[in-house]
Each structure stands twice: as C-alpha cells, then as structure tokens.
Design a protein around this motif. Structure first.
Motif, PDB file in Angstrom:
ATOM      1  N   PRO A 159       0.822  -1.228   0.000  1.00 15.51           N
ATOM      2  CA  PRO A 159       0.000   0.000   0.000  1.00 15.51           C
ATOM      3  C   PRO A 159       0.847   1.266   0.000  1.00 15.51           C
ATOM      4  N   SER A 160       2.055   1.233   0.625  1.00 17.47           N
ATOM      5  CA  SER A 160       2.880   2.447   0.702  1.00 17.47           C
ATOM      6  C   SER A 160       3.340   2.912  -0.676  1.00 17.47           C
ATOM      7  N   CYS A 161       3.471   1.983  -1.636  1.00 19.26           N
ATOM      8  CA  CYS A 161       3.903   2.387  -2.988  1.00 19.26           C
ATOM      9  C   CYS A 161       2.773   2.168  -3.991  1.00 19.26           C
ATOM     10  N   LYS A 162       1.568   2.123  -3.492  1.00 17.50           N
ATOM     11  CA  LYS A 162       0.382   1.884  -4.322  1.00 17.50           C
ATOM     12  C   LYS A 162       0.564   0.604  -5.154  1.00 17.50           C
ATOM     13  N   HIS A 163       1.211  -0.396  -4.561  1.00 14.24           N
ATOM     14  CA  HIS A 163       1.400  -1.731  -5.160  1.00 14.24           C
ATOM     15  C   HIS A 163       2.195  -1.714  -6.467  1.00 14.24           C
ATOM     16  N   SER A 164       3.007  -0.644  -6.682  1.00 17.19           N
ATOM     17  CA  SER A 164       3.762  -0.592  -7.941  1.00 17.19           C
ATOM     18  C   SER A 164       5.218  -1.011  -7.743  1.00 17.19           C
ATOM     19  N   GLY A 165       5.665  -1.076  -6.480  1.00 17.31           N
ATOM     20  CA  GLY A 165       7.072  -1.400  -6.226  1.00 17.31           C
ATOM     21  C   GLY A 165       7.977  -0.167  -6.308  1.00 17.31           C
ATOM     22  N   TRP A 166       7.429   0.963  -6.809  1.00 12.99           N
ATOM     23  CA  TRP A 166       8.207   2.201  -6.943  1.00 12.99           C
ATOM     24  C   TRP A 166       7.488   3.338  -6.219  1.00 12.99           C
ATOM     25  N   LEU A 167       8.283   4.279  -5.695  1.00  9.85           N
ATOM     26  CA  LEU A 167       7.675   5.424  -5.016  1.00  9.85           C
ATOM     27  C   LEU A 167       8.163   6.718  -5.674  1.00  9.85           C
ATOM     28  N   GLU A 168       7.192   7.536  -6.102  1.00 13.09           N
ATOM     29  CA  GLU A 168       7.564   8.839  -6.692  1.00 13.09           C
ATOM     30  C   GLU A 168       8.210   9.666  -5.606  1.00 13.09           C
ATOM     31  N   LEU A 169       9.431  10.062  -5.805  1.00 11.33           N
ATOM     32  CA  LEU A 169      10.128  10.751  -4.713  1.00 11.33           C
ATOM     33  C   LEU A 169      10.579  12.151  -5.069  1.00 11.33           C
ATOM     34  N   CYS A 170      11.082  12.305  -6.295  1.00 13.98           N
ATOM     35  CA  CYS A 170      11.729  13.583  -6.562  1.00 13.98           C
ATOM     36  C   CYS A 170      11.603  14.013  -8.028  1.00 13.98           C
ATOM     37  N   PRO A 171      10.465  14.607  -8.381  1.00 17.95           N
ATOM     38  CA  PRO A 171      10.353  15.121  -9.743  1.00 17.95           C
ATOM     39  C   PRO A 171      11.409  16.200  -9.973  1.00 17.95           C
ATOM     40  N   CYS A 172      11.851  16.326 -11.200  1.00 16.92           N
ATOM     41  CA  CYS A 172      12.927  17.280 -11.464  1.00 16.92           C
ATOM     42  C   CYS A 172      12.970  17.612 -12.960  1.00 16.92           C
ATOM     43  N   GLY A 173      13.863  18.476 -13.351  1.00 15.65           N
ATOM     44  CA  GLY A 173      13.985  18.794 -14.769  1.00 15.65           C
ATOM     45  C   GLY A 173      14.791  20.054 -14.979  1.00 15.65           C
ATOM     46  N   MET A 174      14.935  20.411 -16.264  1.00 16.11           N
ATOM     47  CA  MET A 174      15.660  21.632 -16.600  1.00 16.11           C
ATOM     48  C   MET A 174      14.662  22.796 -16.557  1.00 16.11           C
ATOM     49  N   ILE A 175      15.056  23.870 -15.880  1.00 15.94           N
ATOM     50  CA  ILE A 175      14.125  24.990 -15.651  1.00 15.94           C
ATOM     51  C   ILE A 175      13.656  25.578 -16.988  1.00 15.94           C
ATOM     52  N   HIS A 176      12.351  25.747 -17.106  1.00 13.65           N
ATOM     53  CA  HIS A 176      11.747  26.255 -18.338  1.00 13.65           C
ATOM     54  C   HIS A 176      12.202  27.699 -18.598  1.00 13.65           C
ATOM     55  N   PRO A 177      12.518  28.030 -19.873  1.00 10.73           N
ATOM     56  CA  PRO A 177      12.981  29.404 -20.172  1.00 10.73           C
ATOM     57  C   PRO A 177      12.020  30.488 -19.663  1.00 10.73           C
ATOM     58  N   GLU A 178      10.711  30.237 -19.719  1.00  9.40           N
ATOM     59  CA  GLU A 178       9.748  31.255 -19.272  1.00  9.40           C
ATOM     60  C   GLU A 178       9.884  31.514 -17.766  1.00  9.40           C
ATOM     61  N   VAL A 179      10.248  30.469 -17.025  1.00 12.14           N
ATOM     62  CA  VAL A 179      10.387  30.601 -15.562  1.00 12.14           C
ATOM     63  C   VAL A 179      11.652  31.408 -15.242  1.00 12.14           C
ATOM     64  N   LEU A 180      12.712  31.161 -16.002  1.00 14.39           N
ATOM     65  CA  LEU A 180      13.932  31.954 -15.804  1.00 14.39           C
ATOM     66  C   LEU A 180      13.660  33.417 -16.135  1.00 14.39           C
ATOM     67  N   LYS A 181      12.930  33.628 -17.239  1.00 16.15           N
ATOM     68  CA  LYS A 181      12.610  35.012 -17.654  1.00 16.15           C
ATOM     69  C   LYS A 181      11.821  35.720 -16.553  1.00 16.15           C
ATOM     70  N   ALA A 182      10.822  35.026 -15.986  1.00 18.96           N
ATOM     71  CA  ALA A 182      10.004  35.632 -14.916  1.00 18.96           C
ATOM     72  C   ALA A 182      10.860  35.988 -13.706  1.00 18.96           C
ATOM     73  N   GLY A 183      11.987  35.271 -13.550  1.00 21.76           N
ATOM     74  CA  GLY A 183      12.885  35.553 -12.420  1.00 21.76           C
ATOM     75  C   GLY A 183      13.964  36.567 -12.797  1.00 21.76           C
ATOM     76  N   GLY A 184      13.865  37.132 -14.001  1.00 19.60           N
ATOM     77  CA  GLY A 184      14.817  38.166 -14.418  1.00 19.60           C
ATOM     78  C   GLY A 184      16.129  37.602 -14.940  1.00 19.60           C
ATOM     79  N   ILE A 185      16.124  36.333 -15.365  1.00 18.77           N
ATOM     80  CA  ILE A 185      17.365  35.704 -15.855  1.00 18.77           C
ATOM     81  C   ILE A 185      17.214  35.392 -17.345  1.00 18.77           C
ATOM     82  N   ASP A 186      18.235  35.712 -18.134  1.00 14.29           N
ATOM     83  CA  ASP A 186      18.173  35.520 -19.579  1.00 14.29           C
ATOM     84  C   ASP A 186      18.382  34.035 -19.923  1.00 14.29           C
ATOM     85  N   PRO A 187      17.337  33.357 -20.446  1.00 14.29           N
ATOM     86  CA  PRO A 187      17.473  31.917 -20.730  1.00 14.29           C
ATOM     87  C   PRO A 187      18.392  31.616 -21.915  1.00 14.29           C
ATOM     88  N   GLU A 188      18.736  32.666 -22.700  1.00 16.58           N
ATOM     89  CA  GLU A 188      19.685  32.444 -23.813  1.00 16.58           C
ATOM     90  C   GLU A 188      21.094  32.239 -23.257  1.00 16.58           C
TER      91      GLU A 188
END
Ligand code: FA5
Length: 350
Positions: free
Chosen positions: A279-308
């Motif tokens: 039940p702790s892993c919804k019977h899949s044997g795996w547990l979602e723990l840490c989604p991640c990825g490369m920061i989207h250019p629009e999110v960098l722009k909103a934070g004042g950082i040039d994604p280029e």
C-alpha cells in the motif's frame, strides 16, 4: 439640613461596610453620586434656603460628595487586592527546590532528515532558504508557467484565503523569489545560484498511506552557464546515497511539469516491500520521490534571468516520503499523528 447630611453619610457607611464585590460597589456609587443619586438629590432641597444658607449647605454637600468618592476609591482598592489574593490562592503551589524532569524530548523524524539533507547540500555549496507558507497565486502558479485555468492546477488544489492568497501546494512557489534574490550576483559576479528550500506544503487531498494534506518537500535549484541534465543526475544521486548510506535502485522517467523542460519523475524502489508492491507504494514497487527537470525558459525570464545565456535544473524532493523510506514507516499519516509513543521509535534524542 445638617441632620440630612449626617444621616446620609451614616447610611452610606453602613451600606459600604456590607459590600463584598466590585459590581455591588459600582451600584452604590451610582446610588449616591450618580445624576439621580442621594447626594445629588440633597441639592434639590436648597430652593427654600437663604443665599447665605445655600452657600454653606452647598459647601457641606460638596464635602460629603468628596468624602463618599474617597471612601469608594479606598474600597475599590481593597476589593481589587482581595480579588488578586483569591486568584493567587487558587494557583497550584510550586516547589522551586524540586529537581527538573529528566525525561527529554526528541526531534521529529522529518526534522532529522531535513537537517541531514541540508547538511549534504550545504557541503556541495548550496544555500538553505526559508520561505513563507502563505503565498500568492503568482508565486505558486503564474511565475511557474502555470497560467489561470491551466490543467496542471487540478493536481494541486489547495486551501485559499479570503484575500486570494493560498497555502503553498509546492515548494516551487519560492523559485521566483530565489532567482530575483540572487540574479545580480549571477549576472554581475558570475556566482551560480545554488539553493535548497525545504518547506511545508498543503493540498486538498484524499489521504491514504502515501498521501497527506500537509507534507514536506525540499526544492532545489541550480542556475549557471552550461548547466545540463548530467549535473542534475549527479546531485540527485549524491544526495540519495548520502541519505540512505547504501545503494538505492532509482529510475528516471519522463514527467510533465509546466515549469521544467524536459521534466522527469525520479522514483526509488520501495524500501518497505523491497519492490514487491505494497500500500505504501500503491502496489507498484516504486515510489515517486523527486520530480525534477531543466528549468523552463519562461520561468527563468520571470525571475529576471536571460534563458539564452543561463540554464539550470530544479527538483522537488518529497521530504515526507523520503522519511517514510528511510525509517520504514508504512503509513505517511503516522508522521502527522502526533503520537509521541510511535514517533519516538524513529528518533534519537540529539
Ligand atoms: C511538485 O510538487 C513539483 N513542484 C516538483 C518539481 C520541482 C518538479 C521542481 C520539477 C521541478 P509533485 O506534485 O509530484 O511535484 O510533488 C513532488 C513530490 O512531493 C512527490 O514526488 C511526492 O514525493 C511529494 N508529494 C506530493 N504530494 C504529496 C502528498 N499529498 N503527500 C505526501 N507527499 C506528497
């Protein structure tokens, strides 16, 4: 007329003697000194007196007024002191010479694991940031490339305040502020942004063995020139092997979050059932723990950082789930249950 004054004064003293509380004292004050009170009434009988007598009588009534007011003030003080004394007598007695209790508290397992993660990331040059639990829609969604009515919001229904603010549904809500805080150092001095921000999150969730409505996440971001997915994988692997102090089976699969591109789900093989399914892993044997990825250019722009010019990675570690895995806690709800008896099994008194 003088007898009237003397008689009234005696009557007042007799009544005052019997008063035992402040509310009765207020009644007697109104009865004697109020607009329609007995002392004020005395002045009404002055019409029949000569001018000379009026002057003399008026003076005596004023003296009586002053004396009555003084006696009431004295009685007020006396009654207040009695009230305080009665309250003190009701208090339990303290024996200051008693030795202090030797029973010591212990840290919550979430606190212990959070501190451990902080230690690991600090050793890799990350700063630890604190952030509010109440945030704006912009911080939690819009700055993260999740405009109003975007379907990604459905996954993170949360609790809203009447002023439109909300209890943050993800630690990603702090990303925009962190970029704005450190972008000058990044752009002007070439200092990479490396920050983690642990925090409590809230979701309007149907709870089960691995879902709570209140849980902890720990967000991490790194932004610099030439940051790639390999950097992300390196930091994730280092963190997990340090936390568990053993080899952990992980898998990376594509995941969608509007604020990263590409996005991944990092799962770990369930340590409760050894990957068999429970039940702790919804019977899949795996547990979602840490989604991640490369920061989207629009999110960098909103934070004042040039994604280029700059790229970065972000991850959102499920801290509460990490605690479950580390201590073999089968049901996430035990962590919020507040039962010292069950929590103390997982903690040591530091
Ligand atoms: C997010 O919250 C994203 N903000 C994570 C992220 C950050 C993605 C940065 C990309 C870049 P998600 O909703 O999947 O994603 O939650 C992240 C982790 O929090 C989950 O893997 C899980 O471990 C934990 N989590 C989510 N919901 C709950 C819940 N109701 N109870 C306990 N843990 C939860």
């Amino acid at each position: 007329m003088d007898e009237k004054i003397i008689g009234l004064k005696k009557k007042f003293e007799d009544e005052l003697e019997k008063i035992e509380n402040l509310s009765d004292l207020e009644s007697i004050r109104v009865a004697y000194l109020g607009k329609k009170g007995s002392v004020t009434d005395l002045l009404k009988g002055m019409k029949e007196l000569s001018n000379e007598e009026k002057k003399e009588f008026g003076q005596k009534v004023n003296e009586l007024k002053g004396a009555v007011a003084d006696r009431i003030a004295e009685k007020t003080k006396e009654l207040k002191e009695k009230e305080i004394e009665a309250e003190i007598n009701l208090m339990p007695e303290f024996d200051l010479s008693m030795p202090a209790s030797t029973e010591r508290g212990s840290y919550h397992p979430i606190t212990l694991v959070q501190r451990e993660c902080e230690r690991i990331f600090k050793s890799m040059g990350f700063t630890v940031e604190d952030y509010s639990e109440i945030v704006t829609d912009y911080e939690c969604f819009e700055s993260l490339n999740i405009p109003k009515h975007h379907p990604a919001r459905d996954m993170q229904d949360t609790y809203y305040l009447e002023n439109g603010q909300l209890l943050k549904s993800q630690t990603s809500a702090a990303q925009n502020a962190i970029y704005k805080k450190y972008r000058d150092a990044l752009v002007n001095d070439g200092v990479p942004i490396k920050a983690i921000f642990p925090g409590r999150c809230f979701r309007n969730e149907a709870t089960d063995a691995c879902h709570e409505n209140t849980f902890f996440q720990m967000e991490g971001v790194m932004v610099d020139k030439n940051i790639s997915i390999s950097n992300l994988i390196y930091f994730m692997k280092t963190m997990l092997s340090e936390v568990f102090q053993k080899d952990i089976k992980v898998r990376l699969r594509p995941g969608f979050f509007p604020f990263v591109e590409p996005g991944f789900e990092l799962d770990i093989s369930c340590l409760i059932c050894g990957g068999e399914g429970c039940p702790s892993c919804k019977h899949s044997g795996w547990l979602e723990l840490c989604p991640c990825g490369m920061i989207h250019p629009e999110v960098l722009k909103a934070g004042g950082i040039d994604p280029e010019e700059y790229t970065g990675f972000a991850f959102g570690l499920g801290l509460t789930r990490l605690v479950m895995m580390k201590y073999g806690i089968k049901d996430i709800r035990d962590l919020n249950g507040g039962s010292l008896k069950s929590l103390s099994q997982f903690t040591d008194d530091e």
